[in-house]
Structures are given as C-alpha cells and as structure tokens.
Design an enzyme around this catalytic site. Sequence first.
Site, PDB file in Angstrom:
ATOM      1  N   GLY A   7       0.853  -1.184   0.000  1.00 43.14           N
ATOM      2  CA  GLY A   7       0.000   0.000   0.000  1.00 43.14           C
ATOM      3  C   GLY A   7       0.886   1.229   0.000  1.00 43.14           C
ATOM      4  O   GLY A   7       0.548   2.275   0.549  1.00 43.14           O
ATOM      5  N   ALA A   8       2.040   1.089  -0.661  1.00 42.22           N
ATOM      6  CA  ALA A   8       3.113   2.080  -0.553  1.00 42.22           C
ATOM      7  C   ALA A   8       2.854   3.378  -1.304  1.00 42.22           C
ATOM      8  O   ALA A   8       3.537   4.377  -1.069  1.00 42.22           O
ATOM      9  CB  ALA A   8       4.433   1.469  -1.052  1.00 42.22           C
ATOM     10  N   ALA A   9       1.869   3.390  -2.201  1.00 42.39           N
ATOM     11  CA  ALA A   9       1.619   4.602  -2.978  1.00 42.39           C
ATOM     12  C   ALA A   9       0.566   5.496  -2.348  1.00 42.39           C
ATOM     13  O   ALA A   9       0.284   6.580  -2.857  1.00 42.39           O
ATOM     14  CB  ALA A   9       1.199   4.229  -4.405  1.00 42.39           C
ATOM     15  N   GLY A  10      -0.003   5.063  -1.240  1.00 47.09           N
ATOM     16  CA  GLY A  10      -1.098   5.801  -0.613  1.00 47.09           C
ATOM     17  C   GLY A  10      -0.655   6.907   0.321  1.00 47.09           C
ATOM     18  O   GLY A  10       0.534   7.201   0.469  1.00 47.09           O
ATOM     19  N   ILE A  12      -0.703   7.102   3.591  1.00 48.77           N
ATOM     20  CA  ILE A  12       0.170   6.631   4.669  1.00 48.77           C
ATOM     21  C   ILE A  12       1.407   5.971   4.072  1.00 48.77           C
ATOM     22  O   ILE A  12       2.525   6.172   4.537  1.00 48.77           O
ATOM     23  CB  ILE A  12      -0.565   5.619   5.576  1.00 48.77           C
ATOM     24  N   ILE A 117      -1.735  -1.945   9.694  1.00 48.58           N
ATOM     25  CA  ILE A 117      -2.143  -0.557   9.946  1.00 48.58           C
ATOM     26  C   ILE A 117      -3.555  -0.314   9.420  1.00 48.58           C
ATOM     27  O   ILE A 117      -4.302   0.498   9.955  1.00 48.58           O
ATOM     28  CB  ILE A 117      -1.154   0.426   9.283  1.00 48.58           C
ATOM     29  N   ASP A 150      -2.283   5.977  18.842  1.00 49.19           N
ATOM     30  CA  ASP A 150      -3.012   6.354  20.065  1.00 49.19           C
ATOM     31  C   ASP A 150      -2.038   6.733  21.175  1.00 49.19           C
ATOM     32  O   ASP A 150      -2.280   7.679  21.936  1.00 49.19           O
ATOM     33  CB  ASP A 150      -3.906   5.201  20.514  1.00 49.19           C
ATOM     34  N   ARG A 153      -0.456  10.144  20.233  1.00 49.19           N
ATOM     35  CA  ARG A 153      -1.386  11.241  20.528  1.00 49.19           C
ATOM     36  C   ARG A 153      -1.433  11.524  22.027  1.00 49.19           C
ATOM     37  O   ARG A 153      -1.416  12.686  22.455  1.00 49.19           O
ATOM     38  CB  ARG A 153      -2.785  10.900  20.012  1.00 49.19           C
ATOM     39  N   HIS A 178      -8.381   0.068  18.625  1.00 49.85           N
ATOM     40  CA  HIS A 178      -7.866   1.203  17.866  1.00 49.85           C
ATOM     41  C   HIS A 178      -8.992   1.948  17.154  1.00 49.85           C
ATOM     42  O   HIS A 178      -8.894   2.291  15.980  1.00 49.85           O
ATOM     43  CB  HIS A 178      -6.812   0.723  16.867  1.00 49.85           C
ATOM     44  N   MET A 229       0.046   8.881  11.214  1.00 46.88           N
ATOM     45  CA  MET A 229      -0.032   7.417  11.201  1.00 46.88           C
ATOM     46  C   MET A 229       1.240   6.820  10.624  1.00 46.88           C
ATOM     47  O   MET A 229       1.721   5.788  11.103  1.00 46.88           O
ATOM     48  CB  MET A 229      -1.253   6.968  10.396  1.00 46.88           C
TER      49      MET A 229
END
Length: 328
Positions: A7-10, A12, A117, A150, A153, A178, A229
């Site tokens: 999911g490296a192009a998104g 996050i 994630i 979390d 934060r 989460h 994130m």
Amino acid sequence: MKAVVAGAAGGIGQPLSLLCKASPLIDELALYDVVNTPGVATDLSHISSRAKVTGFLPADDGMKKAFTGADIIIIPAGIPRKPGMTRDQLFNTNAGIVASLVKGVAEFAPTAYLLIISNPVNSTVPIAAEVLKKAGVFNPKKLFGVTTLDVVRAETFVAGITGEADPTKLNIPVIGGHSGETIVPLFSQATPKFEIAGDALEKLTYRVQFGGDEVVKAKDGAGSATLSMAYAGFRFAEKVIRAAKGETGIKEPTFVYLAGVEGGKAIAEATGCEYFSVPVELGTEGAVKATNIVGDANEYEKKLLEKCYEGLKGNIAKGVEFVNTPPK
C-alpha cells in the site's frame, strides 16, 4: 533486513516508505501497490541512504517479487476515512484488501513479522489471523496490530498540558483497541505522574479516542491522519526491527492475539477479548510477553474499559466472520 510496505503509494504508504528508506536498520525496501509504486520507488531510490528500493505492481508476479524474502511486512493499504465516516464503514473494502494481501504473505513470506495498519484494526488483525490459520502458517507472535498512533497522541496531548518539551520522554499506556471508545488511555499509570481530573480528564480522554476525527475535520474532506499514522507505524516497525536484531528491553503497546503470547491468557480472561492492545515485550521471535496492566486501572478507567470490551468483541467477531463466512 528486507522490509515491505504494501500500500506504498497511498497517503500513509508514501511517508511511511520515506521513513523506512531513511532508516539505517533497513537494507532492502520493497514497495507494493496497485498503482504508482515504480515511480515512488524511483523517487526514493535517489535518497542517499542504505536501503535499496524496488517498486512492484500486481502484474508480472509483482506481489511474489515484493514479498519473497521479506523479514517484515507493513500493511497500510486501504481507502482513507472521509468526513462523517466511521472506521466500521471502511470495513468491507479494507477487509477485502487486507485479506488479499495476507494471502500473499502466507504464500510468499510466511515467517515475516506482519504489521497491520489498515483500518479498522480491531477487525483487520483478526482477518489476517484467520487467513494465516487457513493457510497453516499462523504465528501469533509475529502478527501485530499497530495502535501506536493512540500512544503518540496521548504523549503529545499530555505534553501540551504539562509543558514537557519532548513528548517521547512520557510513558502513557494506551490499551484496548484502535477506534473510538475501544481506545483506553491509562493516564493513572503515566510516568512521570501528572494530575488531571474532572472535565479536563474527560476532554483529554475523548481527544485521544477521537483524535482521528479531529484530523479528518481539519483536512475538510481531503484526507485522514496519514502523516501522523506513518510516523507511528514506522516508530513501531523500527522497534520490531531493533528487537529482531537482538536489542532487548523493548516494550510497546500493540494489538495481539492473546492466546498466542505469553501472559496473554490472563488478559483474555480479564477482558473477555481474544485480541487486545497491551504493552508487549518484543524480541527476536516477535511478541515475547504481554503485560497485564488492566487490573491496575482506576475506577474512571474501569468504566472506559467496560465500554471498550463491549465494542471490541463485536469488532473482532466481525473480522473472524468475514473470513469464515465471506459476504456475497
């Protein structure tokens, strides 16, 4: 050390990939996504750091090439939240994406540390576990739901109250799940100690639980918590890698399958949940020991935990059902 970001192009995935590329702990970085990964990989490959970067698409056995030989696979893949959207509303799309990627992990990198994630983590981690179980390669010590945002934060918001210049000097356990009320910050167990009560405590608790909504609203429909994130995801991944390389004494809250981790059985009995985020000691084999801090919660926190258990059980069951009784 070969790391993979799936999911490296998104939103996050790209900043997470940048942090991985900059890490001296990573020798090889493989990026996988359905679009744009060759470009992201080429861009990152111009950075003068240790990791060699490659990018793969689904075509030409891209997943196999990306995952084979991986030591750690981080999955931030999925669609982001939009204003008014709950994490549960993300479920069907992201559940399918995670299940597909974990099938690839089971086939091509069954011994890798696997960090989830993709939201909703309360459900996607059980999905990953069920997929791995069906493939006969489930190792609960190597499956982690990343709840570090979390914690990050909580550290940040408390530092803003106490005036601590470096929030990382604070240790604030955040346990449970989460999303929303399943997130339970245990401020009574923070070190160093700080005093907060009444409305201020309730507002601080709410802000940790629903910090994601704050970001979604501030971005006015243009995105969710991607940069924070990515930072939190890398912070946890870096600890897993350091532990894998033999460093001892590393502990971080993470969402794990309790029955498969030492110390987890007592937590499962106390919470009634199969999965739960608690401080976990990390080692070369992954999750070495879960620390039961549930019983040390104060009365205010115990009320929060009751709501947490109720919501979490449903989330977990939903994830298990998705794999065992797929939606038509």
